[in-house]
Scaffold this motif. Sequence first.
Motif, PDB file in Angstrom:
ATOM      1  N   VAL A   1      -0.509  19.376   1.257  1.00 12.47           N
ATOM      2  CA  VAL A   1       0.757  18.843   1.792  1.00 12.47           C
ATOM      3  C   VAL A   1       0.727  17.580   2.049  1.00 12.47           C
ATOM      4  N   THR A   2      -0.011  16.768   2.599  1.00 14.13           N
ATOM      5  CA  THR A   2       0.098  15.373   2.708  1.00 14.13           C
ATOM      6  C   THR A   2       0.229  14.630   1.396  1.00 14.13           C
ATOM      7  N   PHE A   3      -0.699  14.902   0.720  1.00 21.02           N
ATOM      8  CA  PHE A   3      -0.662  14.150  -0.751  1.00 21.02           C
ATOM      9  C   PHE A   3       0.635  14.674  -1.675  1.00 21.02           C
ATOM     10  N   LEU A   4       0.924  15.820  -1.586  1.00 16.41           N
ATOM     11  CA  LEU A   4       2.178  15.950  -2.253  1.00 16.41           C
ATOM     12  C   LEU A   4       3.461  15.322  -1.630  1.00 16.41           C
ATOM     13  N   ASN A   5       3.624  15.328  -0.557  1.00 15.99           N
ATOM     14  CA  ASN A   5       4.422  14.483   0.348  1.00 15.99           C
ATOM     15  C   ASN A   5       4.550  12.898  -0.066  1.00 15.99           C
ATOM     16  N   ALA A   6       3.259  12.428  -0.299  1.00 18.13           N
ATOM     17  CA  ALA A   6       3.179  11.055  -0.516  1.00 18.13           C
ATOM     18  C   ALA A   6       3.517  10.602  -1.913  1.00 18.13           C
ATOM     19  N   VAL A   7       3.476  11.871  -2.975  1.00 14.72           N
ATOM     20  CA  VAL A   7       3.841  11.619  -4.212  1.00 14.72           C
ATOM     21  C   VAL A   7       5.214  11.682  -4.289  1.00 14.72           C
TER      22      VAL A   7
END
Length: 383
Positions: free
Chosen positions: A116-122
């Motif tokens: 979830v964190t990396f998806l939001n970062a993208v």
Amino acid sequence: MAGLVARLRLAERLAPGWLVVQVLGTLVLIATVGTAKPTPMWVWLLYVSSLACWLLWLVVDSWLPRTSLLLLVAASALPALAVGASTDSTALIMLCVVLGRLATLSTVSAAVIVAVTFLNAVVVVASSLAFGGSASLAFGSAVACVFVMLVGMHPRHYELQAVRSRELLEQTRLAQQEHARAAALDERARIARELHDVLAHSLGALGVQLEVAEVLLTDKGDVAGAVERVRRSRRLAAEGLAEARRAVAALRADVAPLAEAVAELAEQHRTNHAVDIDVITEGEPRFISSAATVALLGTVREALTNAAKHAPGASVTLALSYQVTGIRVDVRNAPPNRVVVAGDEVGGFGLTGMRERVALVGGTLATTPTDDGGWLVTVEVPE
């Protein structure tokens, strides 16, 4: 798995700072939305929707775990979409608050939190670049999301460790209870075997004496001899009762050296049954454990009792051998020199008890007839 998740949720709610985190997070989100600079309407809708998802998550978290997780993911994704179009840092602050709370949840797997964190970062990087933001600012916002996740996962790690420690402690307690129960059952069986040996030995000798007294009275009319046998029977009964009491009291006490205890058993058998018994000791006597000594003595006692019952009057040879790999005892009785009466065939748990006792110390027991019509009992115990 469901039980573990339930315990983790309970642990979260029992944590001292749980309510503080929930309240502070809610206040920060409300204040951030309330103080945001004028932005396009669709950005405001994303802010309000994110705040609504957060509030719904607070309501359903305790009884709808999957729905609450989806609400929290949505509460983080909505401001991430608005980072590029936002005229201030409102979207980034809301995103960091939600991601920070998500990262602290011990009921959510680490893989889900990272994903979830990396998806939001993208999404943050894409949104910033799409609305004309600088690349450095876009990637800086993405790094902030990852940093918040790492900070939030730190207390999560300790919370998981605390829950696992409590589970391990509970498992250890249950294991100790089962161990105590097994030890009690084992001790009960051991007491039963010891009492059986003592009583069988004493009652067997008592039966032989009474039988001889009966023969002296009915066949020979030897009243004096019969009275002497009855008196000896009375002494045997008293000794058997005292020995039974000693056996219960001394189950955990130190026992005499094996060779000495075997010689004492042989002397008692010679006195009680008026038979010849030879004791042979081979090898260098050495110290052996109390458990092995008790097992060997119990087996020898039972073998002598069986010899007296099933081969009355027969001579006995008792061989004790100290070998390199362990201790071996042979109890061999000659054929009976008189007919065994029906009363001598008494059922019981003698052989079963002998095998169980020897097996507990890793030994083996063998019982075989001899070529001359006698019987041989062999027990070997590694020591």
